[in-house]
Design an enzyme around this catalytic site. Sequence first.
Site, mmCIF file in Angstrom:
data_model
loop_
_atom_site.group_PDB
_atom_site.id
_atom_site.type_symbol
_atom_site.label_atom_id
_atom_site.label_comp_id
_atom_site.label_asym_id
_atom_site.label_seq_id
_atom_site.Cartn_x
_atom_site.Cartn_y
_atom_site.Cartn_z
ATOM 1 N N TYR A 37 0.907 -1.425 -0.192
ATOM 2 C CA TYR A 37 -0.016 -0.004 -0.110
ATOM 3 C C TYR A 37 1.112 1.203 -0.514
ATOM 4 O O TYR A 37 1.980 1.379 0.984
ATOM 5 C CB TYR A 37 -0.742 -0.416 1.211
ATOM 6 C CG TYR A 37 -1.504 -1.252 1.538
ATOM 7 C CD1 TYR A 37 -2.556 -0.977 0.020
ATOM 8 C CD2 TYR A 37 -1.948 -2.108 2.177
ATOM 9 C CE1 TYR A 37 -3.492 -2.322 0.297
ATOM 10 C CE2 TYR A 37 -2.631 -3.601 2.783
ATOM 11 C CZ TYR A 37 -3.236 -3.244 1.510
ATOM 12 O OH TYR A 37 -4.486 -4.419 1.796
ATOM 13 N N PHE A 51 -1.543 -7.606 2.033
ATOM 14 C CA PHE A 51 -3.534 -7.186 2.411
ATOM 15 C C PHE A 51 -4.047 -6.686 3.618
ATOM 16 O O PHE A 51 -4.160 -6.374 3.393
ATOM 17 C CB PHE A 51 -4.169 -8.707 1.761
ATOM 18 C CG PHE A 51 -4.153 -8.818 0.311
ATOM 19 C CD1 PHE A 51 -5.718 -8.336 -0.844
ATOM 20 C CD2 PHE A 51 -3.434 -9.703 -0.058
ATOM 21 C CE1 PHE A 51 -4.948 -8.414 -1.642
ATOM 22 C CE2 PHE A 51 -3.357 -10.000 -1.326
ATOM 23 C CZ PHE A 51 -4.293 -9.868 -2.719
#
Length: 223
Positions: free
Chosen positions: A66, A77
């Site tokens: 991210y 994730f």
Amino acid sequence: MSKVTNDWLSVVEKEADKEYYQRLYLFLKEEYSTRIIYPHSDDIFNALHLTPLGRVKVVILGQDPYHEPGQAEGLSFSVPLGCQIPPSLQNIYKEINSELGCYIPRHGSLRKWAGQGVLLLNTILTVRAHSAFSHQGKGWENFTDALIKAVNKEDRPIVYLLWGRAARDKKKMLDNPKHLVLESAHPSPLSAYRGFMGNGHFKKANEFLIENGIEPIDWQIED
């Protein structure tokens, strides 16, 4: 980068001696000193720290970390406690709820999975802030391919969950007949309803582990 000290060490050391890794190291040294890079350098190898090679039961491959503040923690994730749950992880939770009846938690930390033997590995391990795939093609792919090949050599049942094209491209490296490879669309909102939702992967993974006398994964992430 924090040093790997568990049974991944032999794999990491072999790669660290290669020319591509030396170039990658110098690139990262410059990037971390001049730009905002995620995750924090001490968290780059969290997937390896938290899930030793000899304990891997399931592999979930992501793409790159991210790229917004406070999200990346070195696990595909997963986001730290207190961080808003990203859309892809929301869909993962919905699928687990549908398959297994687990309630949907209010946070996105998947460290519980990592501790049970779920290798949460991104194929690229660092990224510039606000710039997805900015560290693509710098050498991480060579490194994580070596990790995947090391898992493939493990002489015991292991499950791979390959979601989306980038993960499914790794299937060609997975030729161990003792392992189970499951493929589907990515859980991103752009593709989740084109094959991820309803794929049954979490239930199938546990059924495979149980059939082979291995403790299944408790997929419930508690609040």
